[in-house]
Design a protein around this motif. Structure first.
Motif, PDB file in Angstrom:
ATOM      1  N   THR A   1     152.510 -36.056 -41.378  1.00 38.27           N
ATOM      2  CA  THR A   1     153.226 -36.950 -42.273  1.00 38.27           C
ATOM      3  C   THR A   1     154.497 -36.265 -42.757  1.00 38.27           C
ATOM      4  O   THR A   1     154.465 -35.108 -43.162  1.00 38.27           O
ATOM      5  N   ASP A   2     155.600 -36.984 -42.665  1.00 36.02           N
ATOM      6  CA  ASP A   2     156.875 -36.446 -43.124  1.00 36.02           C
ATOM      7  C   ASP A   2     157.094 -36.749 -44.590  1.00 36.02           C
ATOM      8  O   ASP A   2     156.742 -37.830 -45.078  1.00 36.02           O
ATOM      9  N   LEU A   3     157.633 -35.781 -45.292  1.00 36.94           N
ATOM     10  CA  LEU A   3     158.060 -35.994 -46.674  1.00 36.94           C
ATOM     11  C   LEU A   3     159.585 -35.993 -46.690  1.00 36.94           C
ATOM     12  O   LEU A   3     160.223 -35.210 -45.989  1.00 36.94           O
ATOM     13  N   TYR A   4     160.109 -36.871 -47.466  1.00 41.87           N
ATOM     14  CA  TYR A   4     161.555 -37.015 -47.571  1.00 41.87           C
ATOM     15  C   TYR A   4     161.979 -36.559 -48.957  1.00 41.87           C
ATOM     16  O   TYR A   4     161.390 -36.967 -49.959  1.00 41.87           O
ATOM     17  N   GLU A  11     159.209 -37.904 -51.338  1.00 45.31           N
ATOM     18  CA  GLU A  11     158.617 -39.207 -51.070  1.00 45.31           C
ATOM     19  C   GLU A  11     157.921 -39.179 -49.713  1.00 45.31           C
ATOM     20  O   GLU A  11     158.382 -38.520 -48.788  1.00 45.31           O
ATOM     21  N   GLY A  12     156.841 -39.905 -49.601  1.00 42.42           N
ATOM     22  CA  GLY A  12     156.124 -40.011 -48.335  1.00 42.42           C
ATOM     23  C   GLY A  12     154.646 -40.270 -48.582  1.00 42.42           C
ATOM     24  O   GLY A  12     154.143 -40.134 -49.694  1.00 42.42           O
ATOM     25  N   ALA A  13     153.973 -40.627 -47.529  1.00 48.69           N
ATOM     26  CA  ALA A  13     152.540 -40.911 -47.620  1.00 48.69           C
ATOM     27  C   ALA A  13     151.746 -39.610 -47.532  1.00 48.69           C
ATOM     28  O   ALA A  13     152.132 -38.678 -46.827  1.00 48.69           O
ATOM     29  N   THR A  14     150.650 -39.566 -48.244  1.00 50.79           N
ATOM     30  CA  THR A  14     149.746 -38.426 -48.192  1.00 50.79           C
ATOM     31  C   THR A  14     148.857 -38.577 -46.963  1.00 50.79           C
ATOM     32  O   THR A  14     148.285 -39.651 -46.740  1.00 50.79           O
ATOM     33  N   PRO A  15     148.731 -37.531 -46.146  1.00 49.67           N
ATOM     34  CA  PRO A  15     147.881 -37.644 -44.962  1.00 49.67           C
ATOM     35  C   PRO A  15     146.405 -37.746 -45.350  1.00 49.67           C
ATOM     36  O   PRO A  15     145.991 -37.243 -46.400  1.00 49.67           O
ATOM     37  N   GLU A  16     145.640 -38.411 -44.525  1.00 45.46           N
ATOM     38  CA  GLU A  16     144.204 -38.500 -44.757  1.00 45.46           C
ATOM     39  C   GLU A  16     143.539 -37.421 -43.906  1.00 45.46           C
ATOM     40  O   GLU A  16     143.582 -37.475 -42.674  1.00 45.46           O
ATOM     41  N   CYS A  17     142.981 -36.429 -44.568  1.00 39.88           N
ATOM     42  CA  CYS A  17     142.358 -35.301 -43.864  1.00 39.88           C
ATOM     43  C   CYS A  17     140.844 -35.504 -43.831  1.00 39.88           C
ATOM     44  O   CYS A  17     140.201 -35.589 -44.871  1.00 39.88           O
TER      45      CYS A  17
END
Length: 119
Positions: A1-4, A11-17
């Motif tokens: 997931t990329d953070l901007y 900003e960005g979505a949190t990955p689901e681990c």
């Protein structure tokens, strides 16, 4: 997931681990029951016990599912439990039986019990 970087915030979505299931180095040993470890995933632990007819001699720490898909080692020890003596079992008292091989048995062993000559 990329953070901007949108200063001053990221900003960005949190990955689901999701933990990976451990399938290697399943805890085992003589009389050890490791069924509680089935299906465990990264970071989860399980308690080892002894199978029916076995008693714990040493209890190590729980086994943990590691990131590489294997379990950490545990030092649980199990040994066969002793069976009662036939001569002291009420079900067999007073019977004319030959039971010379039935002393000192442990779980899983067998002995021969027979009627003496004339029976």
């Amino acid at each position: 997931t990329d953070l901007y970087c949108n200063a001053p915030a990221l900003e960005g979505a949190t990955p689901e681990c999701v933990g990976k299931e451990c399938t290697r180095s399943m805890p085992r040993g003589f009389g050890v029951d490791a069924t509680a470890c089935t299906g465990k995933t990264t970071g989860q632990s399980c308690s080892l016990t002894c199978n029916y007819g076995f008693a714990e001699t040493t209890q190590g720490p729980n086994s943990s599912c590691q990131a590489d898909g294997s379990f950490s080692s545990s030092s649980i020890g199990c040994e066969r439990m002793a069976c009662g003596e036939v001569a002291s079992d009420a079900a067999f008292q007073g019977l004319p039986l030959e039971i010379s091989t039935c002393s000192g048995l442990v779980h899983g062993q067998t002995c021969i019990m027979a009627c003496p000559d004339g029976y």
